[in-house]
Design a protein around this motif. Structure first.
Motif, PDB file in Angstrom:
ATOM      1  N   ASN A  51      -4.054  -2.460   2.224  1.00  0.00           N
ATOM      2  CA  ASN A  51      -3.489  -2.182   0.902  1.00  0.00           C
ATOM      3  C   ASN A  51      -4.169  -1.001   0.215  1.00  0.00           C
ATOM      4  O   ASN A  51      -3.554  -0.332  -0.610  1.00  0.00           O
ATOM      5  CB  ASN A  51      -3.608  -3.433   0.034  1.00  0.00           C
ATOM      6  CG  ASN A  51      -2.561  -3.512  -1.040  1.00  0.00           C
ATOM      7  OD1 ASN A  51      -1.696  -2.676  -1.169  1.00  0.00           O
ATOM      8  ND2 ASN A  51      -2.659  -4.549  -1.840  1.00  0.00           N
ATOM      9  N   THR A  52      -5.425  -0.735   0.545  1.00  0.00           N
ATOM     10  CA  THR A  52      -6.182   0.290  -0.160  1.00  0.00           C
ATOM     11  C   THR A  52      -6.414   1.549   0.657  1.00  0.00           C
ATOM     12  O   THR A  52      -6.310   2.659   0.123  1.00  0.00           O
ATOM     13  CB  THR A  52      -7.546  -0.285  -0.606  1.00  0.00           C
ATOM     14  OG1 THR A  52      -7.323  -1.476  -1.350  1.00  0.00           O
ATOM     15  CG2 THR A  52      -8.306   0.703  -1.466  1.00  0.00           C
ATOM     16  N   PHE A  53      -6.714   1.397   1.946  1.00  0.00           N
ATOM     17  CA  PHE A  53      -7.135   2.553   2.731  1.00  0.00           C
ATOM     18  C   PHE A  53      -6.101   3.087   3.714  1.00  0.00           C
ATOM     19  O   PHE A  53      -6.186   4.236   4.131  1.00  0.00           O
ATOM     20  CB  PHE A  53      -8.420   2.235   3.505  1.00  0.00           C
ATOM     21  CG  PHE A  53      -9.580   1.942   2.607  1.00  0.00           C
ATOM     22  CD1 PHE A  53     -10.157   2.944   1.841  1.00  0.00           C
ATOM     23  CD2 PHE A  53     -10.077   0.665   2.506  1.00  0.00           C
ATOM     24  CE1 PHE A  53     -11.214   2.675   0.997  1.00  0.00           C
ATOM     25  CE2 PHE A  53     -11.146   0.383   1.663  1.00  0.00           C
ATOM     26  CZ  PHE A  53     -11.704   1.391   0.912  1.00  0.00           C
ATOM     27  N   ILE A  54      -5.142   2.270   4.107  1.00  0.00           N
ATOM     28  CA  ILE A  54      -4.140   2.725   5.067  1.00  0.00           C
ATOM     29  C   ILE A  54      -2.814   3.037   4.372  1.00  0.00           C
ATOM     30  O   ILE A  54      -2.251   4.120   4.528  1.00  0.00           O
ATOM     31  CB  ILE A  54      -3.937   1.690   6.200  1.00  0.00           C
ATOM     32  CG1 ILE A  54      -5.233   1.538   6.990  1.00  0.00           C
ATOM     33  CG2 ILE A  54      -2.791   2.100   7.113  1.00  0.00           C
ATOM     34  CD1 ILE A  54      -5.212   0.421   8.023  1.00  0.00           C
ATOM     35  N   PRO A 111      -2.430   6.476   1.725  1.00  0.00           N
ATOM     36  CA  PRO A 111      -2.301   7.804   2.333  1.00  0.00           C
ATOM     37  C   PRO A 111      -1.014   7.961   3.149  1.00  0.00           C
ATOM     38  O   PRO A 111      -0.377   9.017   3.112  1.00  0.00           O
ATOM     39  CB  PRO A 111      -3.532   7.927   3.244  1.00  0.00           C
ATOM     40  CG  PRO A 111      -4.467   6.876   2.829  1.00  0.00           C
ATOM     41  CD  PRO A 111      -3.672   5.814   2.153  1.00  0.00           C
ATOM     42  N   GLY A 164       0.808  -1.217   0.000  1.00  0.00           N
ATOM     43  CA  GLY A 164       0.000   0.000   0.000  1.00  0.00           C
ATOM     44  C   GLY A 164       0.841   1.267   0.000  1.00  0.00           C
ATOM     45  O   GLY A 164       0.510   2.245  -0.676  1.00  0.00           O
ATOM     46  N   THR A 189      -8.250  -7.800   5.747  1.00  0.00           N
ATOM     47  CA  THR A 189      -7.012  -7.118   6.116  1.00  0.00           C
ATOM     48  C   THR A 189      -6.278  -6.642   4.876  1.00  0.00           C
ATOM     49  O   THR A 189      -5.782  -5.510   4.827  1.00  0.00           O
ATOM     50  CB  THR A 189      -6.119  -8.058   6.954  1.00  0.00           C
ATOM     51  OG1 THR A 189      -6.850  -8.459   8.106  1.00  0.00           O
ATOM     52  CG2 THR A 189      -4.835  -7.366   7.373  1.00  0.00           C
ATOM     53  N   SER A 235      -7.501  -5.889   1.935  1.00  0.00           N
ATOM     54  CA  SER A 235      -8.212  -4.766   1.317  1.00  0.00           C
ATOM     55  C   SER A 235      -8.030  -3.474   2.093  1.00  0.00           C
ATOM     56  O   SER A 235      -7.733  -2.429   1.516  1.00  0.00           O
ATOM     57  CB  SER A 235      -9.706  -5.080   1.211  1.00  0.00           C
ATOM     58  OG  SER A 235      -9.919  -6.141   0.333  1.00  0.00           O
ATOM     59  N   VAL A 236      -8.207  -3.532   3.397  1.00  0.00           N
ATOM     60  CA  VAL A 236      -8.137  -2.320   4.211  1.00  0.00           C
ATOM     61  C   VAL A 236      -6.720  -1.755   4.230  1.00  0.00           C
ATOM     62  O   VAL A 236      -6.508  -0.560   4.000  1.00  0.00           O
ATOM     63  CB  VAL A 236      -8.637  -2.596   5.645  1.00  0.00           C
ATOM     64  CG1 VAL A 236      -8.328  -1.433   6.575  1.00  0.00           C
ATOM     65  CG2 VAL A 236     -10.127  -2.880   5.629  1.00  0.00           C
TER      66      VAL A 236
END
Length: 168
Positions: A138-141, A144, A13, A133, A135-136
């Protein structure tokens, strides 16, 4: 396995946003910048099926270890090159392509391990946790945080990314 995959996916990510940002900082040529996206996802097109076949025939733990160490080494070398001032899009492309290729092996191997670790009646829960885990993180944490670190200094993204892969 869960912690290893979360750590590895955090590294993914961080780098999914940092690699294109680094390409943009090296050149304003839109073809080269767009090429970074191709280089990031081309290994999935080329190596997903062979990676699946390899994970069926090899020790999956060794695949996880080798794949994550290879990604960590590649990004550590990239970070060092940035620190010494050697910026080249070809090096960035090579590091990202190598990491993507290793990622196809690591992710395929990780998906085949839970049936050997978890009782059949808990397999659905274990797979759900792995996918959620992934998805969250790799994509949302990761993205950014990766963008924030890149804004401070490009090498600040690639050293932690390398460390996360080595830890995974």
């Amino acid at each position: 396995l869960w912690a290893s995959q979360a750590t590895s996916n955090l590294g993914d990510g961080l780098l999914v946003v940092a690699a294109p940002l680094l390409a943009v900082s090296m050149t304003r040529d839109p073809v080269i910048v767009a090429g970074m996206t191709v280089v990031q996802f081309l290994p999935w097109l080329l190596f997903t099926l062979p990676a699946g076949a390899l994970t069926d025939r090899m020790d999956r733990r060794k695949i996880l270890l080798a794949g994550n160490l290879l990604r960590g080494l590649g990004f550590a070398l990239l970070a060092l090159s940035l620190i010494v001032g050697w910026r080249h899009v070809g090096l960035l492309y090579a590091a990202v392509f190598l990491a993507g290729t290793a990622e196809t092996l690591v992710d395929n191997a990780a998906l085949t391990i839970p049936p050997r670790l978890v009782p059949r009646d808990r397999l659905e829960q274990a797979n759900g946790r792995l996918f959620a885990t992934q998805s969250v993180v790799n994509t949302f944490i990761g993205p950014p945080v990766g963008a924030f670190l890149f804004a401070a200094a490009a090498s600040l993204v690639f050293f932690p990314g390398a460390g996360l892969f080595a830890l995974a």
